[in-house]
Scaffold this motif. Structure first.
Motif, PDB file in Angstrom:
ATOM      1  N   UNK A 139       0.789  -0.974   0.031  1.00  0.00           N
ATOM      2  CA  UNK A 139      -0.072   0.063  -0.091  1.00  0.00           C
ATOM      3  C   UNK A 139       0.836   1.291   0.018  1.00  0.00           C
ATOM      4  N   UNK A 140       1.804   1.205   0.781  1.00  0.00           N
ATOM      5  CA  UNK A 140       2.911   2.429   0.551  1.00  0.00           C
ATOM      6  C   UNK A 140       3.460   2.599  -0.469  1.00  0.00           C
ATOM      7  N   UNK A 141       3.866   1.780  -1.281  1.00  0.00           N
ATOM      8  CA  UNK A 141       4.340   1.592  -2.656  1.00  0.00           C
ATOM      9  C   UNK A 141       3.441   2.263  -3.405  1.00  0.00           C
ATOM     10  N   UNK A 142       1.950   1.852  -3.559  1.00  0.00           N
ATOM     11  CA  UNK A 142       0.986   2.370  -4.336  1.00  0.00           C
ATOM     12  C   UNK A 142       0.680   3.779  -4.037  1.00  0.00           C
ATOM     13  N   UNK A 143       0.712   4.067  -2.763  1.00  0.00           N
ATOM     14  CA  UNK A 143       0.427   5.365  -2.359  1.00  0.00           C
ATOM     15  C   UNK A 143       1.749   6.465  -2.699  1.00  0.00           C
ATOM     16  N   UNK A 160       8.010   5.295  -0.380  1.00  0.00           N
ATOM     17  CA  UNK A 160       8.663   4.499  -1.071  1.00  0.00           C
ATOM     18  C   UNK A 160       9.905   3.413  -0.448  1.00  0.00           C
ATOM     19  N   UNK A 161      10.651   4.673   0.508  1.00  0.00           N
ATOM     20  CA  UNK A 161      11.943   4.156   1.167  1.00  0.00           C
ATOM     21  C   UNK A 161      11.325   3.319   2.228  1.00  0.00           C
ATOM     22  N   UNK A 162      10.208   3.447   3.069  1.00  0.00           N
ATOM     23  CA  UNK A 162       9.733   3.006   4.027  1.00  0.00           C
ATOM     24  C   UNK A 162       9.270   1.609   3.380  1.00  0.00           C
ATOM     25  N   UNK A 163       8.589   1.321   2.493  1.00  0.00           N
ATOM     26  CA  UNK A 163       8.150   0.213   1.826  1.00  0.00           C
ATOM     27  C   UNK A 163       9.425  -0.747   1.479  1.00  0.00           C
ATOM     28  N   UNK A 164      10.324  -0.344   0.942  1.00  0.00           N
ATOM     29  CA  UNK A 164      11.728  -0.838   0.418  1.00  0.00           C
ATOM     30  C   UNK A 164      12.275  -1.339   1.723  1.00  0.00           C
TER      31      UNK A 164
END
Length: 464
Positions: A139-143, A160-164
């Motif tokens: 969801x973080x990546x899509x957002x 994106x950094x958090x999702x990574x």
């Protein structure tokens, strides 16, 4: 020694006190059925060769037959010995609650359809209620994607950094590459010099997979092309854009294809190949219109307007610039709008309307300064320098070039732009008879480019 997580009913019998040897058994990793056995057989390895001295053959057998789940340490060992990336083995979540699955699917739909503000609202709602860490990361990546398409790089890059960080932890290297690409896009929009390293890292990560997902490869090549375009390395930009088009079925993603066409149009325009530039500009505009991608349409309208202006068709170029500025205003986006204002300054200067040229360049400078867009700050100063030269105001010319050089010197990765600016200054100095200073500026242009210097300066002089 690597461990596997056996099912509870498979603990050794006759060991006395059950559990005395369990030292905090690790949570097993969900993997695809038969993936380990398939990888082992394709690598031509026996159970013992995969196990080596690190783990028992029985443990590998249990993992292959689904009787045990491997720990991440064990899975990394299997991946290393079979020559497969971790992502080859990892299972995707398939038993999420219907509400969560429906919410994620809706978020994907909103992003794909370009309803980005609704996507942000949906993403925030999912993040507030979801506890599954894999789903949270996706969801973080899509957002993040929605933020980036709305030219909101700070928020997009952070998500994106958090999702990574999560995807690196679980070894999902495809999503690591996707997130790195999004971080590179954010850095590119922020004119952060780390954009190049992030994009190159994303592409290297992706190309470590087998097979390489072609659509993701096309996206990352396009990002690298855009970074090269920002640095005015037009040959590299064209090369990466064309690689992106050739790398896979990019034609299935019309939005991405339109951005590639738009980038190619700008790069060909800057290298003087105006027929090619016009061809790609029209193709980009057609797709933007079809998709109702108004922000991308705004950028492409500016590119087309500039192209027409530089071919001498001022009357045809102005409506495209006007539409570009109107679309930026309607979208409520300030990022990159300064570039449209400098286009208007160029148009006014071509019409010898020095007052209007000054007004637009000054507006561009004020906006770019407020947004810390150093490259646009430099461009605005360069147009103010050209306007001052048209007025024969030599002191103002010198002042504006000094300000442009300062902005470029504090922006990493702008050696090409700095060299080009010095060549332009040298030409103006030569025209007013200051040959010594003109020669000094040309030497500094060569120094800025290093070993590529002489050829590049000759090319810049020819273009100018």
């Amino acid at each position: 020694m690597p461990e596997v997580s056996a099912h509870p009913d498979r603990s050794p019998k006759g060991s006395g006190k059950p559990g005395t040897r369990r030292r905090g058994r690790r949570l097993g990793i969900e993997i695809k059925p038969d993936a380990v056995k398939r990888a082992r057989l394709e690598a031509g390895l026996s159970l013992g060769q995969v196990a080596g001295d690190s783990i028992s053959r029985t443990a590998i057998y249990f993992v292959e037959t689904g009787k045990a789940k491997p720990s991440m340490e064990t899975l990394k060992l299997i991946a290393e010995r079979t020559g497969r990336p971790l992502d080859y083995f990892l299972a995707r979540p398939s038993t999420l609650e219907p509400r969560s699955t429906a919410g994620t699917a809706e978020l994907e739909r909103l992003v794909a359809s370009g309803d980005l503000n609704a996507a942000l609202a949906a993403g925030q709602a999912l993040l507030a209620q979801e506890r599954d860490q894999d789903l949270v990361a996706r969801v973080k990546h899509l957002t993040a994607t929605a933020h980036l398409r709305l030219a909101q790089p700070v928020q997009g890059r952070r998500l994106a950094a958090s999702a990574r960080a999560y995807f690196e932890q679980v070894g999902d290297m495809l999503m690591v590459a996707e997130c790195l690409g999004s971080e590179a896009s954010g850095a590119y929009l922020m004119q952060d010099p780390t954009a190049m390293a992030l994009a190159e890292g994303a592409l290297a990560t992706l190309r470590s997979l087998n097979p390489i997902p072609q659509m993701t490869e096309a996206r990352l090549l396009a990002i690298l092309g855009s970074v090269h375009a920002t640095n005015r390395n037009w040959a590299a930009a064209i090369d990466h854009y064309e690689q992106a088009i050739a790398s896979g079925d990019v034609v299935q993603d019309l939005r991405r294809l339109s951005l590639l066409y738009s980038g190619l149009s700008l790069a060909y325009q800057e290298t003087g190949q105006l027929d090619q530039a016009g061809h790609y500009a029209q193709r980009a505009l057609t797709i933007h219109e079809t998709l109702n991608d108004r922000l991308s349409l705004a950028r492409s309208e500016n590119n087309l307007g500039l192209m027409l202006l530089r071919t001498g068709d001022l009357a045809a170029g102005r409506p495209h610039l006007e539409r570009s500025l109107r679309l930026f205003e309607e979208c409520g986006v300030e990022a990159n709008r300064a570039g449209v204002l400098t286009s208007f300054s160029e148009l006014a200067l071509a019409r010898s309307d020095l007052e209007e040229a000054t007004r637009f360049a000054t507006e561009a400078l004020e906006l770019a300064t407020r947004l810390s867009e150093n490259l646009e700050v430099a461009d605005a100063h360069l147009w103010l320098a050209r306007i001052a030269a048209a007025r024969s105001d030599h002191d103002a010319v010198d002042h504006q070039f000094a300000a442009a050089f300062e902005a470029l010197e504090r922006t990493a990765g702008s050696a090409d732009r700095l060299s080009q600016a010095r060549v332009l200054y040298a030409e103006l100095l030569e025209s007013r008879g200051d040959l010594a200073e003109a020669n000094r500026q040309l030497k500094q242009a060569l120094a800025a480019l290093g070993r590529r210097g002489s050829n590049a300066v000759e090319a810049y002089t020819a273009i100018a």
